[in-house]
Scaffold this active site. Structure first.
Site, mmCIF file in Angstrom:
data_model
loop_
_atom_site.group_PDB
_atom_site.id
_atom_site.type_symbol
_atom_site.label_atom_id
_atom_site.label_comp_id
_atom_site.label_asym_id
_atom_site.label_seq_id
_atom_site.Cartn_x
_atom_site.Cartn_y
_atom_site.Cartn_z
ATOM 1 N N TYR A 277 -10.244 21.382 23.596
ATOM 2 C CA TYR A 277 -10.239 20.171 24.410
ATOM 3 C C TYR A 277 -8.822 19.831 24.867
ATOM 4 O O TYR A 277 -7.848 20.037 24.142
ATOM 5 C CB TYR A 277 -10.816 19.005 23.617
ATOM 6 C CG TYR A 277 -10.839 17.701 24.360
ATOM 7 C CD1 TYR A 277 -11.817 17.440 25.304
ATOM 8 C CD2 TYR A 277 -9.875 16.735 24.128
ATOM 9 C CE1 TYR A 277 -11.849 16.246 25.996
ATOM 10 C CE2 TYR A 277 -9.886 15.533 24.816
ATOM 11 C CZ TYR A 277 -10.873 15.288 25.747
ATOM 12 O OH TYR A 277 -10.884 14.102 26.427
ATOM 13 N N HIS B 112 -7.922 -2.759 8.749
ATOM 14 C CA HIS B 112 -9.100 -3.481 8.273
ATOM 15 C C HIS B 112 -10.086 -3.630 9.428
ATOM 16 O O HIS B 112 -10.671 -4.696 9.627
ATOM 17 C CB HIS B 112 -8.700 -4.849 7.725
ATOM 18 C CG HIS B 112 -7.826 -4.784 6.516
ATOM 19 N ND1 HIS B 112 -7.246 -5.904 5.948
ATOM 20 C CD2 HIS B 112 -7.425 -3.730 5.746
ATOM 21 C CE1 HIS B 112 -6.533 -5.547 4.893
ATOM 22 N NE2 HIS B 112 -6.617 -4.228 4.750
ATOM 23 N N TYR C 80 -20.927 13.385 17.850
ATOM 24 C CA TYR C 80 -20.203 14.626 17.590
ATOM 25 C C TYR C 80 -18.717 14.426 17.327
ATOM 26 O O TYR C 80 -18.042 15.322 16.812
ATOM 27 C CB TYR C 80 -20.401 15.624 18.735
ATOM 28 C CG TYR C 80 -19.837 15.200 20.071
ATOM 29 C CD1 TYR C 80 -18.482 15.295 20.354
ATOM 30 C CD2 TYR C 80 -20.681 14.724 21.076
ATOM 31 C CE1 TYR C 80 -17.962 14.924 21.585
ATOM 32 C CE2 TYR C 80 -20.180 14.354 22.306
ATOM 33 C CZ TYR C 80 -18.819 14.443 22.554
ATOM 34 O OH TYR C 80 -18.313 14.075 23.776
ATOM 35 N N HIS D 158 -12.942 -2.670 2.155
ATOM 36 C CA HIS D 158 -11.501 -2.775 2.409
ATOM 37 C C HIS D 158 -11.130 -2.416 3.843
ATOM 38 O O HIS D 158 -10.594 -3.241 4.567
ATOM 39 C CB HIS D 158 -10.756 -1.870 1.416
ATOM 40 C CG HIS D 158 -9.272 -1.984 1.445
ATOM 41 N ND1 HIS D 158 -8.474 -1.646 0.369
ATOM 42 C CD2 HIS D 158 -8.410 -2.379 2.413
ATOM 43 C CE1 HIS D 158 -7.204 -1.844 0.679
ATOM 44 N NE2 HIS D 158 -7.143 -2.273 1.921
ATOM 45 N N GLU E 263 0.817 -1.220 0.000
ATOM 46 C CA GLU E 263 0.000 0.000 0.000
ATOM 47 C C GLU E 263 0.851 1.270 0.000
ATOM 48 O O GLU E 263 0.365 2.353 0.322
ATOM 49 C CB GLU E 263 -0.938 0.012 1.212
ATOM 50 C CG GLU E 263 -2.004 -1.065 1.206
ATOM 51 C CD GLU E 263 -3.088 -0.839 0.151
ATOM 52 O OE1 GLU E 263 -2.918 0.047 -0.710
ATOM 53 O OE2 GLU E 263 -4.087 -1.570 0.201
ATOM 54 N N HIS F 21 -3.411 2.638 8.358
ATOM 55 C CA HIS F 21 -4.392 1.936 7.524
ATOM 56 C C HIS F 21 -4.729 0.606 8.181
ATOM 57 O O HIS F 21 -3.824 -0.168 8.508
ATOM 58 C CB HIS F 21 -3.822 1.699 6.126
ATOM 59 C CG HIS F 21 -4.604 0.707 5.308
ATOM 60 N ND1 HIS F 21 -5.977 0.770 5.190
ATOM 61 C CD2 HIS F 21 -4.206 -0.369 4.594
ATOM 62 C CE1 HIS F 21 -6.384 -0.229 4.413
ATOM 63 N NE2 HIS F 21 -5.330 -0.938 4.052
#
Length: 243
Positions: free
Chosen positions: A238, A123, A142, A183, A103, A121
């Site tokens: 925050y 799955h 939110y 994916h 990838e 990335h």
């Protein structure tokens, strides 16, 4: 091994560069966390981080930054300092003997088109399930605002392809997370910790939406654009000052 431009004739050794030496263990730990947290199975998924070496290391396109990235097909618990893999922004491998993840085009597309310093990335199961159902994750919470807004689903394309990378860039426009159809997920951040946290938040929101829509006779209530904007403004303050 590449020649060191600052010290001609000497090979550039990654262990001599503190930025690279410190970044690789953090990347490996992040990759291992995706397995522990159930976001990937086996060697699926991949992680990268953009690093500015302490001194120029290689001739490469762009600004000389390196992309440290997990190798393909190697269990994360087996990775050590000697397994460091890095490419230039042009995709040319400049560190390591292990082959980068398939990838790689996806990761490079993120770094070439935005300001992210880390990419995760996965799955993740609930998020992958949602990717088969909708073009955009409905804003059931939110925390969607923390990802830039409702999370889009990039159209399906073969993994590791330039086509997938192109779909990803469009889905990430003004966002820090997206789903990949049939994916998985991609999240970005200023740090590996931030990108991993966004993956967890995305997976949690997908799980909430799947649970809510599974109740017979009821439709989940959704937040509107104004409510998300208000949440985004509140989230900017925050956490602890300077943290």
């Amino acid at each position: 091994m590449e020649k060191n431009r600052a010290h001609p004739g000497r090979p550039w050794r990654p262990q001599e560069d503190q930025a690279v030496a410190h970044a690789w263990p953090d990347l490996v730990e992040t990759a291992r966390a995706t397995v522990r947290d159930g976001l990937v199975v086996g060697t699926s998924g991949n992680v990268s981080v953009r690093v500015t070496p302490d001194r120029p290391a290689v001739e490469a396109d762009g600004d000389g930054d390196l992309v440290l990235i997990t190798p393909t097909g190697v269990p994360y618990d087996r990775l050590g300092p000697e397994d460091t893999v890095a490419v230039g922004l042009d995709g040319r491998q400049v560190l390591g003997t292990l082959k980068p993840t398939s990838e790689l085009p996806l990761h490079l597309a993120v770094y070439r088109t935005g300001t992210a310093r880390a990419v995760v990335h996965t799955h993740a199961p609930h998020a992958t399930a949602v990717s088969t159902l909708v073009d955009t994750l409905p804003p059931v919470h939110y925390m969607a605002a923390a990802l830039g807004g409702p999370v889009r689903t990039a159209p399906y394309a073969l993994y590791g392809s330039q086509e997938l990378a192109g779909h990803l860039v469009e889905a990430l426009r003004d966002r820090t997370a997206c789903l990949l159809r049939n994916h998985g997920t991609v999240t970005t951040g200023d740090t590996l910790t931030q990108a991993l946290d966004r993956t967890a938040q995305l997976e949690w929101m997908c799980r909430v939406w799947l649970l809510a829509r599974s109740v017979p006779g009821h439709t989940p209530s959704l937040l509107d654009a104004g409510q998300l904007d208000a949440a985004a403004e509140r989230l900017r303050g925050y956490g602890q000052p300077g943290g």
